[in-house]
Write a protein that holds these residues in place. Structure first.
Motif, PDB file in Angstrom:
ATOM      1  N   LEU B  44       0.834  -1.195   0.000  1.00  0.00           N
ATOM      2  CA  LEU B  44       0.000   0.000   0.000  1.00  0.00           C
ATOM      3  C   LEU B  44       0.869   1.245   0.000  1.00  0.00           C
ATOM      4  O   LEU B  44       0.594   2.212  -0.713  1.00  0.00           O
ATOM      5  CB  LEU B  44      -0.921   0.000   1.225  1.00  0.00           C
ATOM      6  N   THR B  45       1.923   1.232   0.831  1.00  0.00           N
ATOM      7  CA  THR B  45       2.768   2.421   0.908  1.00  0.00           C
ATOM      8  C   THR B  45       3.682   2.538  -0.311  1.00  0.00           C
ATOM      9  O   THR B  45       3.944   3.642  -0.784  1.00  0.00           O
ATOM     10  CB  THR B  45       3.627   2.401   2.193  1.00  0.00           C
ATOM     11  N   SER B  46       4.168   1.412  -0.852  1.00  0.00           N
ATOM     12  CA  SER B  46       5.136   1.515  -1.944  1.00  0.00           C
ATOM     13  C   SER B  46       4.483   1.702  -3.308  1.00  0.00           C
ATOM     14  O   SER B  46       5.028   2.383  -4.165  1.00  0.00           O
ATOM     15  CB  SER B  46       6.048   0.286  -1.951  1.00  0.00           C
ATOM     16  N   HIS B  47       3.316   1.117  -3.521  1.00  0.00           N
ATOM     17  CA  HIS B  47       2.734   1.166  -4.861  1.00  0.00           C
ATOM     18  C   HIS B  47       1.605   2.180  -5.038  1.00  0.00           C
ATOM     19  O   HIS B  47       1.237   2.491  -6.158  1.00  0.00           O
ATOM     20  CB  HIS B  47       2.221  -0.217  -5.269  1.00  0.00           C
ATOM     21  N   CYS B  48       1.041   2.642  -3.921  1.00  0.00           N
ATOM     22  CA  CYS B  48      -0.092   3.570  -4.000  1.00  0.00           C
ATOM     23  C   CYS B  48      -1.129   3.151  -5.054  1.00  0.00           C
ATOM     24  O   CYS B  48      -1.299   3.830  -6.074  1.00  0.00           O
ATOM     25  CB  CYS B  48       0.379   4.981  -4.305  1.00  0.00           C
ATOM     26  N   PRO B  49      -1.837   2.046  -4.841  1.00  0.00           N
ATOM     27  CA  PRO B  49      -2.826   1.608  -5.831  1.00  0.00           C
ATOM     28  C   PRO B  49      -4.025   2.566  -5.896  1.00  0.00           C
ATOM     29  O   PRO B  49      -4.194   3.402  -5.012  1.00  0.00           O
ATOM     30  CB  PRO B  49      -3.254   0.238  -5.305  1.00  0.00           C
ATOM     31  N   ASP B  50      -4.814   2.434  -6.944  1.00  0.00           N
ATOM     32  CA  ASP B  50      -5.987   3.304  -7.104  1.00  0.00           C
ATOM     33  C   ASP B  50      -7.198   2.766  -6.357  1.00  0.00           C
ATOM     34  O   ASP B  50      -8.141   3.503  -6.065  1.00  0.00           O
ATOM     35  CB  ASP B  50      -6.344   3.436  -8.589  1.00  0.00           C
ATOM     36  N   LEU B  51      -7.179   1.447  -6.087  1.00  0.00           N
ATOM     37  CA  LEU B  51      -8.313   0.840  -5.388  1.00  0.00           C
ATOM     38  C   LEU B  51      -7.825  -0.427  -4.681  1.00  0.00           C
ATOM     39  O   LEU B  51      -6.882  -1.071  -5.151  1.00  0.00           O
ATOM     40  CB  LEU B  51      -9.419   0.492  -6.391  1.00  0.00           C
ATOM     41  N   VAL B  52      -8.465  -0.746  -3.568  1.00  0.00           N
ATOM     42  CA  VAL B  52      -8.065  -1.934  -2.817  1.00  0.00           C
ATOM     43  C   VAL B  52      -9.254  -2.878  -2.673  1.00  0.00           C
ATOM     44  O   VAL B  52     -10.356  -2.446  -2.315  1.00  0.00           O
ATOM     45  CB  VAL B  52      -7.540  -1.545  -1.407  1.00  0.00           C
ATOM     46  N   LEU B  53      -9.015  -4.146  -2.982  1.00  0.00           N
ATOM     47  CA  LEU B  53     -10.008  -5.183  -2.674  1.00  0.00           C
ATOM     48  C   LEU B  53      -9.485  -5.907  -1.450  1.00  0.00           C
ATOM     49  O   LEU B  53      -8.409  -6.495  -1.481  1.00  0.00           O
ATOM     50  CB  LEU B  53     -10.136  -6.179  -3.835  1.00  0.00           C
ATOM     51  N   LEU B  54     -10.227  -5.843  -0.363  1.00  0.00           N
ATOM     52  CA  LEU B  54      -9.693  -6.324   0.904  1.00  0.00           C
ATOM     53  C   LEU B  54     -10.524  -7.487   1.450  1.00  0.00           C
ATOM     54  O   LEU B  54     -11.729  -7.349   1.679  1.00  0.00           O
ATOM     55  CB  LEU B  54      -9.673  -5.164   1.913  1.00  0.00           C
ATOM     56  N   ASP B  55      -9.862  -8.617   1.658  1.00  0.00           N
ATOM     57  CA  ASP B  55     -10.526  -9.743   2.325  1.00  0.00           C
ATOM     58  C   ASP B  55     -10.331  -9.574   3.824  1.00  0.00           C
ATOM     59  O   ASP B  55      -9.241  -9.223   4.271  1.00  0.00           O
ATOM     60  CB  ASP B  55      -9.896 -11.061   1.850  1.00  0.00           C
ATOM     61  N   LEU B  56     -11.390  -9.805   4.595  1.00  0.00           N
ATOM     62  CA  LEU B  56     -11.267  -9.558   6.041  1.00  0.00           C
ATOM     63  C   LEU B  56     -10.522 -10.676   6.755  1.00  0.00           C
ATOM     64  O   LEU B  56      -9.874 -10.464   7.765  1.00  0.00           O
ATOM     65  CB  LEU B  56     -12.645  -9.353   6.663  1.00  0.00           C
ATOM     66  N   GLY B  57     -10.617 -11.910   6.243  1.00  0.00           N
ATOM     67  CA  GLY B  57      -9.965 -13.013   6.941  1.00  0.00           C
ATOM     68  C   GLY B  57      -8.586 -13.290   6.376  1.00  0.00           C
ATOM     69  O   GLY B  57      -8.436 -13.980   5.385  1.00  0.00           O
ATOM     70  N   LEU B  58      -7.565 -12.708   7.011  1.00  0.00           N
ATOM     71  CA  LEU B  58      -6.197 -12.925   6.547  1.00  0.00           C
ATOM     72  C   LEU B  58      -5.447 -13.766   7.580  1.00  0.00           C
ATOM     73  O   LEU B  58      -5.803 -13.764   8.751  1.00  0.00           O
ATOM     74  CB  LEU B  58      -5.488 -11.582   6.359  1.00  0.00           C
ATOM     75  N   PRO B  59      -4.400 -14.466   7.174  1.00  0.00           N
ATOM     76  CA  PRO B  59      -3.722 -15.347   8.123  1.00  0.00           C
ATOM     77  C   PRO B  59      -3.018 -14.599   9.254  1.00  0.00           C
ATOM     78  O   PRO B  59      -3.026 -15.058  10.383  1.00  0.00           O
ATOM     79  CB  PRO B  59      -2.709 -16.105   7.258  1.00  0.00           C
ATOM     80  N   ASP B  60      -2.439 -13.428   8.980  1.00  0.00           N
ATOM     81  CA  ASP B  60      -1.630 -12.805  10.036  1.00  0.00           C
ATOM     82  C   ASP B  60      -2.326 -11.677  10.779  1.00  0.00           C
ATOM     83  O   ASP B  60      -1.984 -11.374  11.905  1.00  0.00           O
ATOM     84  CB  ASP B  60      -0.284 -12.316   9.469  1.00  0.00           C
ATOM     85  N   MET B  61      -3.296 -11.013  10.168  1.00  0.00           N
ATOM     86  CA  MET B  61      -4.033  -9.995  10.928  1.00  0.00           C
ATOM     87  C   MET B  61      -5.450  -9.840  10.385  1.00  0.00           C
ATOM     88  O   MET B  61      -5.771 -10.327   9.299  1.00  0.00           O
ATOM     89  CB  MET B  61      -3.284  -8.664  10.919  1.00  0.00           C
ATOM     90  N   ASP B  62      -6.282  -9.164  11.160  1.00  0.00           N
ATOM     91  CA  ASP B  62      -7.650  -8.969  10.728  1.00  0.00           C
ATOM     92  C   ASP B  62      -7.678  -7.867   9.677  1.00  0.00           C
ATOM     93  O   ASP B  62      -6.984  -6.853   9.811  1.00  0.00           O
ATOM     94  CB  ASP B  62      -8.513  -8.586  11.928  1.00  0.00           C
ATOM     95  N   GLY B  63      -8.474  -8.087   8.627  1.00  0.00           N
ATOM     96  CA  GLY B  63      -8.562  -7.095   7.560  1.00  0.00           C
ATOM     97  C   GLY B  63      -8.976  -5.738   8.085  1.00  0.00           C
ATOM     98  O   GLY B  63      -8.562  -4.701   7.554  1.00  0.00           O
TER      99      GLY B  63
END
Lengths: 475, 235
Positions: B44-63
């Motif tokens: 997120l910080t390095s690429h600055c995308p135009d839109l994010v699709l975010l899944d809430l269930g991730l292995p290391d932290m909560d979305g």
């Protein structure tokens, strides 16, 4: 008379003196008319026995025997009107007389005590028996405690408090032994050495609580603890029965669903395999057909999974149903927009009350019911015209009706439609796959809302059927 | 050549990533993939995308955590993709700054439509930040924010002050779901902590009766039961 009753000492003293005076008068008459001195001792002895019988403590009998010795000596022994114990033979007579009267009076008193005790015991037994009979007829915990408290209050004449061990707000003493503090006397209610509660008799004076009282209370409390245990067991049994009922419903549903899941899964798996292995030999049309099959069956699976999720929301029983007041029009509009995203070609006639109508419900569940019913009408009824959705206020219920003008329902199946038992009927026509499950889920949901659901065919010449359910307007 | 729009897909399930990526690439979007929360934050910080699709269930932290962190420094549109169907989860995500919420399973056309809407919004926000009180116009419904008038097929409609406030709030965020809590806070202020949203529902019902032909089959204002309301997007 009231003064006499209030002061038992004066009362008994008066009785003693009156009886002794009476005896003296009788002796005086006997001596005057028959000149016989031998009966005097007998008359006094009789007086002592009577006094012992009709006074409350045996001290009165003893006092009477002393007094009668002195009276015989004073009034009826030569020299008259003097006390003289030194005459030949007299001391022996008097001592024997004193002895006899003393023994009689104590015996009489003891007999009386025994009688009182027996009477009291009998009363207690009767009371206990009545109490026990009452306890046996009680089914709920609160009434049981109320009856216990009332009974103990009427028996002891003191205010009684019943406390349960889990009432942490009240700082009561929970000991397994009876104990006394400045609040009153505490008795434990024990079953199998397990503390079920504690009874507190408020402020009795320490003298009033005798060992018999404690025994009696323990007996009564043993009955109470038995009744409490019986109640606990029966309610436990009831929950187990409810649970097994629920378990049965769930497993029936799961069995039916997993059976129904196999068909589409087989289709998806088969189509995928064909596409993977024979990709080159298939015509574009065949490929599209196979893909179409996969997408159709996946959609159906999604629908089924949603139903399954709905079931998990209610498997924990009605108590878990989280209802809130929802606007009927909002529910209907959301359901319609969801249906439209799947079946864009379906048209609706919607009729909701002009007044804003709020109904308590679990919105997700009721939406699922509406979705199932609407989907049912679309897929199975072969309806040609618009689907009609109508909501009416029919106090004390809200009435939802979904009607189509399709083929209607098999008259034989119309009653069993919601009972998950339609599989025979369902299996006969491929088009009705999964219909029974959807409807039995609807019924479970509506029942959990304390509403009712039914279906009916339209009377000819109108074709099609209506599915109707009601929801109570009050929570 | 026009620079392609970059979409970051934060999702730990390869098969789903695979299908989303294929679809997006086929529709001329550039995709970035992140399989863990850590990876996502650094991308997120390095690429600055135009839109994010975010899944809430991730292995290391909560979305949800990623969402909160992202919202502390960026306004890029986020569409939450989740299998959590609870209203409660939806509301939490939307209130935490998500622009949209899409529930698994979903179709590709729905996903693409939602991506288009979210992008259009971020575009509007960026270019016309001050011109936000341009009138709302969709089919027969017209809202003039300056004149404070609402008209349907040219006929002016009389709304109460609260009804107008509600409608213009929805219209200024057309296409977005505004949660009950957000609406109540905006209209009745932050100190109104009566937990029931009855008055909001009644006001919405009145608005519907004034602008919709059939309140149960609405054309402009849509309900997401248990979550909130949205008005049809103008574009």
């Amino acid at each position: 008379m009231n003064i006499l009753k209030k002061h038992p000492i004066i009362h008994n003293l008066l009785k003693t003196l009156l009886i002794l005076i009476g005896a003296s008068l009788i002796c005086a008459l006997l001596v005057k008319f028959f000149k016989t001195y031998t009966t005097v001792a007998m008359v006094y002895l009789l007086a002592v026995v009577i006094i012992s019988r009709y006074t409350s403590l045996y001290i009165w009998g003893t006092l009477a025997s002393f007094l009668s010795i002195f009276m015989i000596n004073y009034f009826f022994t030569f020299p008259y009107f003097t006390l003289n114990f030194s005459m030949d033979g007299y001391p022996a007579t008097f001592i024997a007389m004193l002895w006899i009267s003393f023994i009689t009076s104590t015996l009489t008193s003891r007999y009386k005590e025994q009688m009182n005790l027996a009477q009291k015991n009998e009363q207690n037994t009767t009371a206990l028996y009545q109490f026990n009979k009452k306890l046996l007829m009680i089914d709920d915990h609160d009434t049981l405690i109320k009856v216990t408290v009332d009974f103990l209050e009427s028996i002891s004449g003191h205010p009684v408090i019943f406390a349960e061990p889990d009432q942490t707000t009240q700082t009561r003493i929970f000991s397994k032994q009876p104990m006394i503090d400045n609040e009153g006397v505490h008795f434990p209610v024990l079953y199998n050495n397990q503390l079920l509660g504690s009874i507190c008799l408020k402020n009795p004076s320490p003298k009033e609580v005798t060992t018999e009282d404690i025994t009696f209370l323990n007996l009564a409390l043993a009955q109470v603890s038995l009744a409490m245990e019986r109640q606990r067991l029966s309610s436990e049994q009831q929950t187990i029965m409810l649970q097994s009922e629920k378990e049965k419903m769930r497993s029936n549903l799961l069995r039916a669903i997993s059976h129904d899941l196999r068909t589409p899964l087989t289709c998806i798996l088969g189509s995928c395999d064909t596409l993977k292995t024979q990709n080159d030999s298939l015509t574009p049309y065949q490929k599209t057909q196979l893909l179409e099959n996969i997408s159709n069956d996946s959609n159906w699976l999604i629908h089924m999974v949603e139903n399954l999720l709905t079931v998990t929301r209610i498997t924990n029983g009605e108590t878990q149903l989280s209802t809130s007041y929802e606007a009927v029009e909002e529910i209907i509009s959301e359901v319609i927009s969801r249906v439209k995203s799947h079946y864009p070609e379906v048209a609706f006639d919607v009729l909701v009350p002009g007044d804003f109508l709020m109904v308590p419900m679990d919105a997700t569940l009721i939406e699922q019911v509406l979705l199932n019913l609407i989907e049912n009408a679309i897929l199975h009824a072969n309806s040609t015209g618009n689907l009609k959705i109508c909501v009416q206020k029919d106090s004390p219920n809200a009435l939802f009706e979904i009607s189509d003008n399709g083929t209607g329902i098999d008259e034989n199946a119309v009653n069993a439609l919601f009972d998950n038992q339609t599989s025979d009927y369902v299996n006969r026509s491929d088009a009705s796959r999964g219909m029974g499950i959807g409807l039995s889920i609807c019924k479970t949901i509506i029942n959990a809302h304390h509403g009712s659901i039914w279906a009916k065919n339209h009377t000819p010449p109108q074709t099609g059927a209506s599915f109707i359910f009601t929801l109570p307007l009050e929570d | 050549m026009q620079t392609r729009i970059t979409i970051l897909i934060i999702e730990d399930e390869p098969s789903i990533t695979n299908f989303i990526e294929t679809t997006l690439t086929a529709n001329n979007y550039k995709t970035l993939l992140a399989y863990t929360g850590k990876e996502a934050l650094s991308m997120l910080t390095s690429h600055c995308p135009d839109l994010v699709l975010l899944d809430l269930g991730l292995p290391d932290m909560d979305g949800m955590e990623i969402l909160t962190k992202l919202r502390s420094w960026s306004k890029i549109p986020v569409i939450v993709v989740s299998a959590r169907t609870n209203e409660h989860d939806k509301v939490a995500a939307l209130d935490n700054g998500a622009d949209d919420y899409i529930i698994k399973p979903f179709g590709t056309s729905e996903l693409l439509a939602r991506i288009r809407t979210a992008l259009r919004h971020s575009h509007l926000m960026a270019t016309q930040n001050d011109a936000i009180d341009e009138n709302y116009h969709y089919e027969d419904l017209e809202i003039d924010f300056k004149q404070m008038t609402v008209s349907l097929s040219g006929q002016e409609i009389h709304l109460t002050q609260i009804e107008f406030k509600l409608l213009s709030l929805l219209a200024k965020n057309a296409g977005r779901v505004l949660t009950y809590d957000y609406l109540i806070q905006e209209i009745w202020g932050p100190f109104d902590n009566t937990s029931n949203n009855q008055k909001l529902r009644v006001n919405m019902a009145n608005i519907r009766r004034k602008i919709e032909k059939n309140p149960a089959d609405p054309h402009y204002i849509f309900t997401q039961v248990g979550v909130g309301y949205k008005i049809k997007s103008t574009v």
